[in-house]
Structures are given as structure tokens and as C-alpha cells.
Design a protein around this motif. Structure first.
Motif: not given
Length: 304
Positions: A81-104
């Protein structure tokens, strides 16, 4: 031979990447921190209701597996749900929702699947445990993630409710939860989470501000957040005296920790380096909770 080795290496790298993605997806440290109180609640219930740990081993694995799945499901849905926030915050850049390693879509299915399986397993352990688990899930996913986090500073209070039910889940799997011990444990967790979360919010205030998250230091400022930390840490002071069943040594230990927590919170009024103070508060709070639960567990090893 060379191609076989390359394929083996690729498989190992893929497995390593997947494990890393799942760790970030499930928020590994957060998941572990929430499982410990479930274990403590289960363990202490056996101690107070009588019996040995070996007698409850099957129920233990059922409860812990169900709790872990339910919490992992909630944390996954939070990430989804918070993928839009995670894309902005530096501490969440490794989450697969941001990297795209796993589809939404896959992440959504994982979150829903784990949540459903978790509730089913907890219900098999105890309907009461399943109810507490669902309350924690609903509070975190719906009331915190989807409703309050972006709008109200009250989000920290709401989020603390989901963490506070964890010892009740473990206790309810063994016996009735209307006992003083699990109720006080839930109160300690609820109150403790406030200064703990405030410390994180101050450390990451610029990131939360950039993402538009309504954390207290973003909306009301750091001085107000420090004063709130003092209030909540003070609320911990009387609680050890409701846990007299663990003995004088436990009361003394937790009282000393509570006084230290309060003094550190008070010191925030005089420290100009907000980040340094927040880092101290964060480290103290993490160690506080670990010592708090581990000391109770160690004092009740007679159930082994």
C-alpha cells in the motif's frame, strides 16, 4: 562443466536475492521484534496456568507459525500500500516494491495469502488468539496503514495498538487472557512504542516530511515530540509494581530501566543535537524491551 557451474552460481545468486527481498518485504527486524512478545505471552501463560513447555510443544509451533504468517502478511500489505511513500524515503529503497524485483500483484497475493493462513492457524490454536491476531492485523493494515498514517499524528497511537496485542495472542493460545500479567504486558508495549516510534520519527524527520507522512515531529515539531516522549516514558514508571509475581528483583530491574528511560527522555529538553538524542532513545528502547521480556522468561524457566 563450466556451464553447470555458471547455472549453479546463478541459482545461488537468485536464492540470495530472493531471501534478501523477502527480508525487506517482511521487514525482518520488525517481524522478529513482534514475535518475541508472542513467545513471552505463551511461555508465561504456561508458567501461571501450570504444566511444562513439552506438553504444549505442538500448540507452541501452531501459535508461533500462525502469528509469524499473520504479521508477515500485515507487513507485506503495508509495503504494497505504501509503495509511493517508499519510493521517496531513502531507508526503504531496498524493498522489492521499490526495486521491482517482485511484482506488485505477487506482493498483494503474498500479503493476503499469509494473512489468511495466519488467522486459520491461530484459530486452530485458539479462537481467542485468532481474535487478538485479527485485531492487531486490522489495526495495522486498515486503521494505521490505509487510514491514519498519511493524515493524523494519531497514527502512532493506532499503530501501537497492533503491537500491544502480541503478548495477548501468545497467552490466549494457552488459557484465558483476562489475567493481570498479559494485560500489563500489553500496556507496557503500548506505552513503550510511543517514545520508541517518536525517536525513529525524529531520526528520519526529513524523509517523513518529504513523503508527506503525518508523524508528530513533522506536524507539531521536534520540541513537542520530545515533551510527548517524557509523558509516555513517565507512564511506564508504575507498571512494574503490577507484576509483583515475578519477584522483587524483577521490580527493581524494570524500575531502574524505567527511571533511565524517563531521565533520557527528559535530557532531550536540554540536548541541541536532536538526531543524537533520538539515536540514544532508539537504542535504549530496543534494549529495554529485549531485557524486559527476556528477564521474565529467564525467571520462569521452571516450566522446562
Amino acid at each position: 562443466m563450466q556451464k553447470t557451474m555458471e547455472r549453479t552460481l546463478e541459482k545461488e545468486q537468485h536464492a540470495s536475492t530472493l531471501a534478501s527481498d523477502l527480508k525487506y518485504l517482511f521487514k525482518g527486524p520488525v517481524l522478529i521484534a513482534n514475535i518475541l512478545p508472542v513467545f513471552a505471552g505463551f511461555w508465561l501463560a504456561i508458567y501461571f496456568y501450570g504444566g511444562t513447555f513439552a506438553e504444549y510443544i505442538s500448540l507452541f509451533f501452531l501459535t508461533m507459525t500462525g502469528s509469524t504468517m499473520l504479521m508477515a502478511g500485515a507487513l507485506t500489505l503495508n509495503n504494497w500500500y505504501e509503495v509511493d511513500l517508499d519510493r521517496v524515503m531513502a531507508r526503504t529503497q531496498k524493498r522489492p516494491t521499490v526495486t521491482g524485483n517482485i511484482s506488485m500483484e505477487t506482493i498483494l497475493k503474498i500479503g493476503i495469502g499469509l494473512s489468511v493462513l495466519g488467522v486459520i492457524l491461530l484459530y486452530a490454536a485458539s479462537p481467542s488468539a485468532a481474535i487478538y491476531g485479527f485485531v492487531g492485523w486490522f489495526t495495522y493494515v486498515v486503521l494505521y496503514t490505509m487510514w491514519s498514517k498519511r493524515k493524523y499524528t494519531l497514527n502512532t497511537v493506532i499503530g501501537s495498538v497492533s503491537g500491544a496485542v502480541t503478548p495477548l495472542i501468545g497467552w490466549a493460545a494457552v488459557g484465558p487472557s483476562y489475567h493481570m500479567v498479559p494485560i500489563v504486558l500489553a500496556m507496557v508495549l503500548f506505552i513503550w512504542q510511543m517514545p520508541h516510534t517518536f525517536a525513529i520519527a525524529i531520526k528520519k524527520v526529513d524523509e517523513y516530511r518529504a513523503a508527506g507522512v503525518a508523524m508528530l515531529p513533522v506536524v507539531k515539531g521536534i520540541p513537542m515530540t520530545k515533551r510527548q516522549s517524557i509523558v509516555y516514558s513517565a507512564c511506564l514508571l508504575p507498571l512494574p509494581f503490577f507484576l509483583a509475581a515475578f519477584g522483587t528483583g524483577f521490580i527493581v530491574l524494570t524500575t531502574v530501566m524505567n527511571v533511565g528511560f524517563f531521565i533520557l527522555a527528559l535530557a532531550g529538553l536540554f540536548m541541541k543535537d536532536d538526531y543524537k538524542w533520538a539515536q540514544w532513545m532508539f537504542l535504549y528502547s530496543v534494549n529495554y524491551m529485549t531485557i524486559f521480556f527476556m528477564s521474565m522468561i529467564l525467571m520462569t524457566t521452571s516450566i522446562l
